[in-house]
Design a protein around this motif. Sequence first.
Motif, PDB file in Angstrom:
ATOM      1  N   GLU A   2       0.839  -1.187   0.000  1.00 16.19           N
ATOM      2  CA  GLU A   2       0.000   0.000   0.000  1.00 16.19           C
ATOM      3  C   GLU A   2       0.877   1.240   0.000  1.00 16.19           C
ATOM      4  O   GLU A   2       2.040   1.216   0.346  1.00 16.19           O
ATOM      5  N   THR A   3       0.287   2.353  -0.337  1.00 13.48           N
ATOM      6  CA  THR A   3       0.967   3.636  -0.196  1.00 13.48           C
ATOM      7  C   THR A   3       0.218   4.470   0.803  1.00 13.48           C
ATOM      8  O   THR A   3      -0.976   4.288   1.031  1.00 13.48           O
ATOM      9  N   SER A   4       0.894   5.413   1.408  1.00 16.10           N
ATOM     10  CA  SER A   4       0.254   6.258   2.412  1.00 16.10           C
ATOM     11  C   SER A   4       0.156   7.667   1.887  1.00 16.10           C
ATOM     12  O   SER A   4       0.934   8.101   1.051  1.00 16.10           O
ATOM     13  N   SER A   5      -0.775   8.404   2.404  1.00 13.28           N
ATOM     14  CA  SER A   5      -0.962   9.782   1.987  1.00 13.28           C
ATOM     15  C   SER A   5       0.098  10.650   2.611  1.00 13.28           C
ATOM     16  O   SER A   5       0.614  10.366   3.679  1.00 13.28           O
ATOM     17  N   SER A   8      -0.574  11.605   6.266  1.00 14.59           N
ATOM     18  CA  SER A   8      -0.323  10.637   7.333  1.00 14.59           C
ATOM     19  C   SER A   8       1.155  10.375   7.499  1.00 14.59           C
ATOM     20  O   SER A   8       1.622  10.030   8.563  1.00 14.59           O
ATOM     21  N   ALA A   9       1.921  10.531   6.397  1.00 18.99           N
ATOM     22  CA  ALA A   9       3.346  10.227   6.476  1.00 18.99           C
ATOM     23  C   ALA A   9       4.134  11.328   7.169  1.00 18.99           C
ATOM     24  O   ALA A   9       5.155  11.082   7.782  1.00 18.99           O
ATOM     25  N   SER A 108      -1.140   9.299  14.963  1.00 14.68           N
ATOM     26  CA  SER A 108      -0.725  10.034  13.766  1.00 14.68           C
ATOM     27  C   SER A 108       0.290   9.270  12.925  1.00 14.68           C
ATOM     28  O   SER A 108       0.671   9.736  11.845  1.00 14.68           O
ATOM     29  N   ASP A 110       1.546   6.452  10.465  1.00 20.02           N
ATOM     30  CA  ASP A 110       1.086   5.525   9.438  1.00 20.02           C
ATOM     31  C   ASP A 110       2.034   4.323   9.417  1.00 20.02           C
ATOM     32  O   ASP A 110       3.228   4.474   9.143  1.00 20.02           O
ATOM     33  N   PRO A 111       1.548   3.111   9.685  1.00 24.32           N
ATOM     34  CA  PRO A 111       2.424   1.938   9.700  1.00 24.32           C
ATOM     35  C   PRO A 111       3.155   1.700   8.381  1.00 24.32           C
ATOM     36  O   PRO A 111       4.298   1.238   8.383  1.00 24.32           O
ATOM     37  N   ILE A 112       2.528   2.030   7.264  1.00 22.80           N
ATOM     38  CA  ILE A 112       3.180   1.829   5.963  1.00 22.80           C
ATOM     39  C   ILE A 112       4.382   2.746   5.836  1.00 22.80           C
ATOM     40  O   ILE A 112       5.466   2.346   5.412  1.00 22.80           O
ATOM     41  N   GLU A 113       4.195   4.000   6.229  1.00 24.90           N
ATOM     42  CA  GLU A 113       5.310   4.941   6.198  1.00 24.90           C
ATOM     43  C   GLU A 113       6.393   4.515   7.179  1.00 24.90           C
ATOM     44  O   GLU A 113       7.596   4.619   6.894  1.00 24.90           O
TER      45      GLU A 113
END
Length: 282
Positions: A2-5, A8-9, A108, A110-113
């Motif tokens: 996935e990508t994060s916004s 959120s990053a 705040s 983001d786990p992906i980031e």
Amino acid sequence: METSSPASAAPVTRSLATPSKASEGRDGAPEPTLIDIRALDFYYGAKQALFDINLAIPDRRVTAFIGPSGCGKSTLLRCLNRMNDLIDGTAVKRGEVKIRDVDIYGPSVDPIELRKRVGMVFQKSNPFPKSIYENIIYGLRIQGVKSKTKLDEVVERSLRGAALWDEVKDRLHESGLGLSGGQQQRLCIARTIAVEPEVILMDEPCSALDPIATAKVEELIHELKKQFTIIIVTHSMQQAARCSDRTAFFYMGKLIEFDETHNIFMNPKNPQTEAYVSGRFG
């Protein structure tokens, strides 16, 4: 993946660029703490797996987690990039994990980031069924990088960083699955460092490798710590002694002792640690 916004990053990216507090190294010089774990309790459903973990992991050092099977060392490793979030029913019920003073379990973050900043190398090498080149640039393509010049630079830099460039530079467009086991593991390390993380987590990265491939990965770890903070879970006490600057010994979900590696193996303070490193139980 996935990508994060960007929204959120931003909190993680911005905060990870700031310095943290320091601990004292062997030579008495200040040693900045990158990861600060405090009073951490972790559960798999109703079963508690980690009990009141307090640990300050220094920046740009190799920290080894040792202990018998099922003691919590891999669970703690996966807490550091929230990989445990992918398992249903898991939860941090008390405590915090901070990277450069940012609580990575905060709302705040983001786990992906986070996982871009805290990369992971697994026990079994897992190259994608793509070319060596495409394996390296996979994360950059997801981030939208299209410049061939930039991608070429990252591929060469990452493969050199993983001590693999000279072995594969003439076959970059061949499948990564055609490499030997040791080369595949170094390819996975190159793929990890291509996105420039701050931390590299290694979960028994040499357990499936022969002694020659293991030696190459251990040499690589020694070189990589000049740029990255490395945390390695290993069942091999010899490997921990060879590779790490600091060692944490775990038993039954508890941190028993954490010190410079030399002290853990030569002068442990806790009788349980002494019994484990001397081979009286395992």
